[in-house]
Scaffold this motif. Sequence first.
Motif, mmCIF file in Angstrom:
data_model
loop_
_atom_site.group_PDB
_atom_site.id
_atom_site.type_symbol
_atom_site.label_atom_id
_atom_site.label_comp_id
_atom_site.label_asym_id
_atom_site.label_seq_id
_atom_site.Cartn_x
_atom_site.Cartn_y
_atom_site.Cartn_z
ATOM 1 N N UNK A 175 29.212 -24.182 37.958
ATOM 2 C CA UNK A 175 28.263 -23.704 38.835
ATOM 3 C C UNK A 175 27.322 -24.898 39.438
ATOM 4 N N UNK A 176 27.423 -25.877 38.987
ATOM 5 C CA UNK A 176 26.515 -27.104 39.512
ATOM 6 C C UNK A 176 27.065 -28.369 39.198
ATOM 7 N N UNK A 177 28.315 -28.646 39.619
ATOM 8 C CA UNK A 177 29.083 -29.969 39.399
ATOM 9 C C UNK A 177 28.250 -30.958 39.770
ATOM 10 N N UNK A 178 28.578 -32.162 39.166
ATOM 11 C CA UNK A 178 28.118 -33.520 39.206
ATOM 12 C C UNK A 178 28.777 -33.992 40.398
ATOM 13 N N UNK A 179 28.176 -35.283 40.983
ATOM 14 C CA UNK A 179 28.810 -36.104 41.964
ATOM 15 C C UNK A 179 29.161 -37.326 41.506
ATOM 16 N N UNK A 180 30.092 -38.078 41.770
ATOM 17 C CA UNK A 180 30.537 -39.437 41.600
ATOM 18 C C UNK A 180 30.560 -40.442 42.603
ATOM 19 N N UNK A 181 29.546 -41.503 42.702
ATOM 20 C CA UNK A 181 29.398 -42.426 43.718
ATOM 21 C C UNK A 181 30.063 -43.780 43.046
ATOM 22 N N UNK A 182 30.520 -44.745 43.997
ATOM 23 C CA UNK A 182 30.852 -45.928 43.753
ATOM 24 C C UNK A 182 30.142 -46.983 44.163
ATOM 25 N N UNK A 183 29.737 -48.167 43.683
ATOM 26 C CA UNK A 183 28.959 -49.173 44.177
ATOM 27 C C UNK A 183 29.621 -50.529 43.629
ATOM 28 N N UNK A 184 29.367 -51.522 44.091
ATOM 29 C CA UNK A 184 29.792 -53.029 43.666
ATOM 30 C C UNK A 184 28.898 -54.136 44.157
ATOM 31 N N UNK A 185 29.411 -55.341 43.675
ATOM 32 C CA UNK A 185 28.301 -56.286 44.053
ATOM 33 C C UNK A 185 28.625 -56.827 45.652
ATOM 34 N N UNK A 186 27.488 -57.551 45.868
ATOM 35 C CA UNK A 186 27.646 -57.755 47.528
ATOM 36 C C UNK A 186 28.429 -58.909 47.816
ATOM 37 N N UNK A 187 29.259 -59.511 46.903
ATOM 38 C CA UNK A 187 30.375 -60.264 47.557
ATOM 39 C C UNK A 187 31.472 -59.541 47.965
ATOM 40 N N UNK A 188 31.515 -58.342 47.819
ATOM 41 C CA UNK A 188 32.854 -57.425 48.215
ATOM 42 C C UNK A 188 33.134 -57.304 49.684
ATOM 43 N N UNK A 189 34.184 -57.568 49.957
ATOM 44 C CA UNK A 189 34.370 -57.414 51.492
ATOM 45 C C UNK A 189 35.772 -56.430 51.366
#
Length: 253
Positions: A175-189
């Motif tokens: 009834x209150x599902x989680x969220x998934x988020x991506x992050x990465x180092x600033x070298x990434x393009x």
Amino acid sequence: MKTEKQIILFICLLQGVWCKYWPISLPEKIEALNGSCVTINCTFTIDTKYDKDLTDSAAGVWIKDGDEANRVFDSSRPELSFKGELTGKLKDMDCTTIFYGITSNDKGKYKFRIEGNGGLKYTYELKSVSIVVLASPPKPTVQMFKDQMDGKVQKKVLEGSSMCLRCSAKTLCSSSPPTLTWSFTDRLHLNENSRLQLDQQKQTEIISDLNFTATHLQHGVTFICTITYQLQQRITTAQRNITLHVQCKNKSI
């Protein structure tokens, strides 16, 4: 030593019912996040002679730790300790129930009891569900595939390959599902075709795919997947990461 048949007969006699064993389907164990909710998937059976007693006025009861006096939930008595709701229809023999605001004090074993009209009053003594309360959510799982249609998990990536990073996690509270988020180092393009896609929510699992074309600039970049639960009084998170190892077409980096 008592056989299973003798035990079943003894329990039936204690309940005042000359019965054959009434099966019930329950998970053996369920994990719940402290402060969140938990859903118990449940179906049951009764003797056909009690079908007339299974009406809309029937009540579903949950008993904690085998103590008949410890009725933590009764669908006909909302004042009991557990806030929740019987989401299944008892007339269809569906006793699926959701409990809200789980705390560490709620860990334990729970048995289901059906109370209908007439003589339909029965506790399913031989099977229970254990609720395990977690202080923080389990870490998500992160896997790397050559593309979305490829079922083989990769360890190294060839430059120019179409890649899919998949993050998945169990949903402990539907009834209150989680969220998934991506992050990465600033070298990434990431190239322009890269996209973040959240798959359709299932009741027990949430999935997030990150799709891109691998380049040598991504070698050594760490991708981090974070699962976040928004609870009533706090936010809780857990993370899992994966580091890319990209091989050039002509040589290994």
